[in-house]
Design an enzyme around this catalytic site. Sequence first.
Site, PDB file in Angstrom:
ATOM      1  N   LYS A 149     -37.181 -52.422  -3.975  1.00  0.00           N
ATOM      2  CA  LYS A 149     -35.775 -52.449  -4.363  1.00  0.00           C
ATOM      3  C   LYS A 149     -35.169 -53.841  -4.308  1.00  0.00           C
ATOM      4  O   LYS A 149     -34.306 -54.183  -5.108  1.00  0.00           O
ATOM      5  CB  LYS A 149     -34.983 -51.479  -3.484  1.00  0.00           C
ATOM      6  N   LYS A 172     -31.617 -49.514   3.381  1.00  0.00           N
ATOM      7  CA  LYS A 172     -32.517 -48.809   2.466  1.00  0.00           C
ATOM      8  C   LYS A 172     -33.906 -49.428   2.520  1.00  0.00           C
ATOM      9  O   LYS A 172     -34.053 -50.652   2.442  1.00  0.00           O
ATOM     10  CB  LYS A 172     -31.993 -48.883   1.022  1.00  0.00           C
ATOM     11  N   GLY A 220     -36.573 -40.602  -2.808  1.00  0.00           N
ATOM     12  CA  GLY A 220     -36.450 -39.218  -2.366  1.00  0.00           C
ATOM     13  C   GLY A 220     -35.533 -39.029  -1.177  1.00  0.00           C
ATOM     14  O   GLY A 220     -35.622 -38.040  -0.465  1.00  0.00           O
ATOM     15  N   HIS A 230     -23.302 -40.642  -7.841  1.00  0.00           N
ATOM     16  CA  HIS A 230     -24.661 -41.057  -8.215  1.00  0.00           C
ATOM     17  C   HIS A 230     -24.899 -40.550  -9.630  1.00  0.00           C
ATOM     18  O   HIS A 230     -25.032 -39.347  -9.857  1.00  0.00           O
ATOM     19  CB  HIS A 230     -25.666 -40.450  -7.231  1.00  0.00           C
ATOM     20  N   HIS A 286     -28.691 -38.138   1.583  1.00  0.00           N
ATOM     21  CA  HIS A 286     -29.276 -38.892   0.467  1.00  0.00           C
ATOM     22  C   HIS A 286     -30.329 -38.105  -0.294  1.00  0.00           C
ATOM     23  O   HIS A 286     -31.012 -38.664  -1.155  1.00  0.00           O
ATOM     24  CB  HIS A 286     -29.868 -40.220   0.948  1.00  0.00           C
ATOM     25  N   GLU A 295     -30.981 -45.606 -11.941  1.00  0.00           N
ATOM     26  CA  GLU A 295     -29.963 -44.965 -11.118  1.00  0.00           C
ATOM     27  C   GLU A 295     -28.832 -45.945 -10.805  1.00  0.00           C
ATOM     28  O   GLU A 295     -29.076 -47.102 -10.457  1.00  0.00           O
ATOM     29  CB  GLU A 295     -30.587 -44.438  -9.826  1.00  0.00           C
ATOM     30  N   ARG A 301     -41.093 -42.992 -13.011  1.00  0.00           N
ATOM     31  CA  ARG A 301     -41.824 -41.726 -13.116  1.00  0.00           C
ATOM     32  C   ARG A 301     -40.886 -40.676 -13.694  1.00  0.00           C
ATOM     33  O   ARG A 301     -39.700 -40.941 -13.930  1.00  0.00           O
ATOM     34  CB  ARG A 301     -42.292 -41.265 -11.734  1.00  0.00           C
TER      35      ARG A 301
END
Length: 651
Positions: free
Chosen positions: A116, A158, A164, A208, A235, A275, A297
């Site tokens: 990330k 994070k 997930g 989100h 989350h 996202e 994915r």
Amino acid sequence: MFETLLIANRGEIARRVMRTAKRMGIRTVAVYSEADAEAPHVKEADAAVLLGPAPSSESYLRADKILEAARQIGADAIHPGYGFLSENAEFAQACTDAGIKFVGPSPDSIRAMGLKDRAKKLMEDAGVPVTPGYHGDNQDPEHLKNAADAIGYPVLIKAVAGGGGKGMRKVEASTDFLDLLDSCKREAKSSFGNDEVLIEKFIENPRHIEVQVFGDSRGRVIHLFERDCSLQRRHQKVIEEAPAPGMTPNVRAAMCSAAVQAAKAVNYEGAGTVEFIVDGSGALREDGFFFMEMNTRLQVEHPVTELVTGLDLVELQLRVAAGGSVPEQDEIRLKGHAIEARLYAEDPSNGFLPSIGRLDILDLPRGIDGVRVDSGVEQGGEVSMHYDPMIAKIIAFGANRDAAIERSLAALAATRVYPVKTNGGFLGNCLRDDDFQAARLSTGLIAEKAETLIPAGAPKRDAALAARAFLERDQVANSNDPWALKDGFRANADTKIRIRLEYEGDTLDVALSAAPVKGRTLSARLGEDTFILDGMATSGRIVTEAESVIVFSDGRASRFSLPRPDAAADGADAGGLVKAPMPGKVLSLNVAEGDTVTKGQKLLVLEAMKMEHALAAPRDGVIASVSIAAGDQVGEGDALVTMAEEDEAAA
């Protein structure tokens, strides 16, 4: 097109990929662990190969075993599904090196978006808006804490390799940072083999929203519109929908354009999701969204996009992987509204702890107009401690959002699972919530309204239906004394419900927890689906066991039994004994014999079904004994920590 496709996954997504592949005339190959030998995805494949023991580290995560299976079976392509090796660049490269097509993006694209912190920098350079934060290489805890202090709280820690909902912690104050950092890094290391983290400013009232993108080998990238995944718990996505409520043409154009730009920046090929974290404090704005991450994915929630676009995303994946092209952007049309609810094997009334075991009753809402069910299990199968606890995805489509919500609720009402506990009742509460129905969405909605959304126990009407069933059953056995026991119910083995019954004709008067419930039961015969209580119809199903009644209603399963004379001492020592709520591994132990603790204090952390679960002291007191150590494997119900009796502690 490919001749033989190996699906390097299990459960629901393996069956989903097989369904499309079979329709396209492609031979399918399943892989499985010893725990999944009788699983539906194994039975439905044209061929199947055993990988190894149940733990995923010895089976589904063994890239070498999967590639060897592909060679032995003659597969010319591998579909990774999601989870496991789906975003593993080394696995994608190994497939390429072996001359087997990896159905997904290139290893370079996965690497670019897999961490990330690096992805954020790449997006900044590409002109995609990103959330303020720290994405540097210095992982010293004090340095990270100073960075968080400079950004300003609340912040979000994070895992750079996360996904997930795992490896994420919200920090409200500087004093909490180091403890939550330690927990986050430990979970990230366990889940992804990488404990590096980044720090982001936590956007208040966030939504989100993500955009489905598709690229091909010719360098073309298109979008398939957006999905709203704001309804989350810790989350982890709970309910997803497409399109995003409140989306305007201008904001959609800006967000989808940014997503396509992000994908082009890494020469993306195949299905991916960009996202965004969105400012939900007011109406959606063109400058109110920020890049969060890209999942390289297929997503769990891809069915809602399929329903509103009419496209089969797995088919498109396979065609692109075989050298085909994506459609023209102006060929993609958006129609109607779709909602996906994730049905998990977990107990909302007990902190959402996973529930495992045999599925003696599994009745999913198939055959309902506008409802699609994707599931990896069948009645008689088991929910295993080794894998994700998802039972099914229940997806509803309607002409508009209200119609999709109505169909979702009808589908949940027709869902019956037992004895494994599920979040079905919780999902129904979320869909009925006033804020959700009015599209006042945020990722904090569930946490803010937990008291009303999370069921505290069996509803009164379920108790009334159980009472009616007991009366009806006992009338047959003893017409002179239809209700010999009048001192209450025992529900779910833990909660005692005091109940007074007066029965005459078809009228049932129930006094439950001092609150009267009166209603006329017009159709309460065992096994029927419709009941009238308080003049309102409710759907449900009653199943009787030897000494109990199970009431299925609105996605819940509530078990009631008559009190046993010898059960007076049940739970007498429960206040001082901490047991394992499920099988798992003790990650850390925070107390020792003789320690003084307060109610709610963390005693230990248990890892089960890929998640960490902190077990707390049930009351103030002194630790009398500790029966486990860090690293131990424990079974459900094992005694872990015992507290001294209160009089002993005082002495």
